[in-house]
Design an enzyme around this catalytic site. Sequence first.
Site, PDB file in Angstrom:
ATOM      1  N   ASN A   1       0.860  -1.186   0.000  1.00 48.18           N
ATOM      2  CA  ASN A   1       0.000   0.000   0.000  1.00 48.18           C
ATOM      3  C   ASN A   1       0.903   1.244   0.000  1.00 48.18           C
ATOM      4  OD1 ASN A   1      -1.396   2.273   1.041  1.00 48.18           O
ATOM      5  ND2 ASN A   1      -3.073   0.945   1.669  1.00 48.18           N
TER       6      ASN A   1
ATOM      7  N   HIS B   1       1.093   6.139   1.756  1.00 44.13           N
ATOM      8  CA  HIS B   1       1.880   7.011   2.628  1.00 44.13           C
ATOM      9  C   HIS B   1       2.952   7.807   1.880  1.00 44.13           C
ATOM     10  CE1 HIS B   1       0.059   6.258   6.521  1.00 44.13           C
ATOM     11  NE2 HIS B   1      -0.249   5.081   5.994  1.00 44.13           N
TER      12      HIS B   1
ATOM     13  N   HIS C   1      -5.524   3.690  -1.798  1.00 45.40           N
ATOM     14  CA  HIS C   1      -6.834   4.055  -1.265  1.00 45.40           C
ATOM     15  C   HIS C   1      -7.141   5.468  -1.743  1.00 45.40           C
ATOM     16  CE1 HIS C   1      -9.520   4.389   2.612  1.00 45.40           C
ATOM     17  NE2 HIS C   1     -10.160   4.701   1.518  1.00 45.40           N
TER      18      HIS C   1
ATOM     19  N   ARG D   1      -9.346   8.157  -1.095  1.00 45.86           N
ATOM     20  CA  ARG D   1     -10.341   8.564  -0.092  1.00 45.86           C
ATOM     21  C   ARG D   1     -11.246   9.656  -0.649  1.00 45.86           C
ATOM     22  NH1 ARG D   1      -9.588   7.408   5.460  1.00 45.86           N
ATOM     23  NH2 ARG D   1     -10.965   9.184   5.770  1.00 45.86           N
TER      24      ARG D   1
ATOM     25  N   ARG E   1      -7.217  12.866   0.942  1.00 43.73           N
ATOM     26  CA  ARG E   1      -6.207  13.222   1.933  1.00 43.73           C
ATOM     27  C   ARG E   1      -4.791  12.870   1.451  1.00 43.73           C
ATOM     28  NH1 ARG E   1      -7.203  10.072   7.400  1.00 43.73           N
ATOM     29  NH2 ARG E   1      -9.072  11.340   7.347  1.00 43.73           N
ATOM     30  N   HIS E   2      -4.678  11.779   0.731  1.00 40.22           N
ATOM     31  CA  HIS E   2      -3.340  11.421   0.213  1.00 40.22           C
ATOM     32  C   HIS E   2      -3.374  11.214  -1.296  1.00 40.22           C
ATOM     33  CE1 HIS E   2      -5.134   7.580   1.299  1.00 40.22           C
ATOM     34  NE2 HIS E   2      -4.842   7.695   2.588  1.00 40.22           N
TER      35      HIS E   2
ATOM     36  N   GLU F   1      -8.654   0.674  -3.109  1.00 42.95           N
ATOM     37  CA  GLU F   1      -9.577   0.716  -1.971  1.00 42.95           C
ATOM     38  C   GLU F   1     -10.410   1.978  -2.094  1.00 42.95           C
ATOM     39  OE1 GLU F   1      -7.205   0.890   1.511  1.00 42.95           O
ATOM     40  OE2 GLU F   1      -6.168  -0.963   1.079  1.00 42.95           O
TER      41      GLU F   1
ATOM     42  N   THR G   1      -8.379   3.802   8.407  1.00 42.48           N
ATOM     43  CA  THR G   1      -9.598   2.984   8.376  1.00 42.48           C
ATOM     44  C   THR G   1      -9.696   2.179   9.673  1.00 42.48           C
ATOM     45  OG1 THR G   1      -9.059   2.772   6.031  1.00 42.48           O
ATOM     46  CG2 THR G   1     -10.939   1.509   6.836  1.00 42.48           C
TER      47      THR G   1
ATOM     48  N   GLU H   1     -11.195  -9.109   2.887  1.00 37.70           N
ATOM     49  CA  GLU H   1      -9.939  -8.771   3.564  1.00 37.70           C
ATOM     50  C   GLU H   1     -10.275  -8.546   5.034  1.00 37.70           C
ATOM     51  OE1 GLU H   1      -7.443  -5.798   1.739  1.00 37.70           O
ATOM     52  OE2 GLU H   1      -6.429  -5.353   3.638  1.00 37.70           O
TER      53      GLU H   1
ATOM     54  N   HIS I   1      -3.957  -4.221   7.791  1.00 39.39           N
ATOM     55  CA  HIS I   1      -4.092  -3.103   8.709  1.00 39.39           C
ATOM     56  C   HIS I   1      -3.242  -3.334   9.964  1.00 39.39           C
ATOM     57  CE1 HIS I   1      -5.946   0.769   9.547  1.00 39.39           C
ATOM     58  NE2 HIS I   1      -5.560   0.467  10.762  1.00 39.39           N
TER      59      HIS I   1
HETATM   60  N1  PXP Z   1      -5.884  -2.884   3.835  1.00 41.56           N
HETATM   61  C1  PXP Z   1      -6.861  -1.943   3.869  1.00 41.56           C
HETATM   62  C2  PXP Z   1      -8.208  -2.302   3.327  1.00 41.56           C
HETATM   63  C3  PXP Z   1      -6.598  -0.657   4.366  1.00 41.56           C
HETATM   64  O1  PXP Z   1      -7.576   0.275   4.385  1.00 41.56           O
HETATM   65  C4  PXP Z   1      -5.302  -0.351   4.832  1.00 41.56           C
HETATM   66  C5  PXP Z   1      -5.004   1.015   5.357  1.00 41.56           C
HETATM   67  O2  PXP Z   1      -5.191   1.962   4.376  1.00 41.56           O
HETATM   68  C6  PXP Z   1      -4.321  -1.350   4.752  1.00 41.56           C
HETATM   69  C7  PXP Z   1      -4.644  -2.614   4.273  1.00 41.56           C
HETATM   70  C8  PXP Z   1      -2.908  -1.108   5.154  1.00 41.56           C
HETATM   71  O3  PXP Z   1      -2.810  -0.810   6.506  1.00 41.56           O
HETATM   72  P1  PXP Z   1      -1.418  -0.321   7.121  1.00 41.56           P
HETATM   73  O4  PXP Z   1      -1.084   0.971   6.456  1.00 41.56           O
HETATM   74  O5  PXP Z   1      -1.703  -0.201   8.561  1.00 41.56           O
HETATM   75  O6  PXP Z   1      -0.408  -1.395   6.785  1.00 41.56           O
END
Ligand code: PXP
Length: 260
Positions: free
Chosen positions: A6, A9, A42, A44, A48-49, A69, A100, A150, A213
């Site tokens: 992901n 960030h 993601h 949003r 935001r990002h 996402e 999330t 998931e 997550h």
């Molecule tokens: N999976 C989903 C569906 C998420 O929303 C997120 C956070 O955006 C993640 C995985 C990844 O989570 P983390 O950034 O805590 O590894």
Amino acid sequence: MKLGVNIDHIAVLREARKVADPDPLDALSICKRAGADQITIHLREDRRHMQDFDAENIIRLSTLPVNLECAIAPEMIEIACKHRPHRVTLVPEKREEVTTEGGLAVTGEQPKLKGAIEMLQRYEIEVSLFIDPTSEAVAASEALGVEWIEFHTGKYANIYAMLYSGLSLTPYSIPELELPRVTLKEILDKELENLKNLSSNASALGIKVAAGHGLNYHNVSNVVAIDEIEELNIGQSIIARSVYTGLEQAILDMQAKIIR
Ligand code: PXP
């Protein structure tokens, strides 16, 4: 075990200054070189990002499958159908949340979800639901006919942090309320057993299982040990490490932890 990286960030850092870099697009070739299986982003509703142009360019240019996402909102479903990522993971969104915080209210939002899922599947996009690890959520996901679920591993990650790094679930540590380590270990084991049983049930129903997550280099091994979980989507911990090691090494380090 498959790894979806992901890369939100990276956009968080860029948006902190509203400048052009770091560009998440530059991560695509590095993720591929490091052996990632999927790019997860993601988009949003509050942007935001990731921005719309990020999502469009990443889906268009990635040679790895893209897992987008997004919330169930009509605007987001329309964007997904326009750009056609490999998969869409439907997630709950609250404007004020830092991240999330939980899974979708699958049982409460069935008609809304059904319409969104049917629309995405009509565009030949695989659909995944980001759910809390409960049997009700698995049953509701099956009824909705999705290809993937998931499991939200935030609760597991929080318990793990409380047990092994002394972090409290609340911002304030109240010693009288803190659980003894032995109790925390029991709660952790129970949560893992629950994840294992539900993964096995979902898999028997023909639903592919992912998890994500709060997973990091320390807590990921217990989740990897659950055979029925096919894929992990990990963001924060990999991007955090990449600040010091570079993204390629951070992904390689995670790959080494999740290899079966
Ligand atoms: N999976 C989903 C569906 C998420 O929303 C997120 C956070 O955006 C993640 C995985 C990844 O989570 P983390 O950034 O805590 O590894």
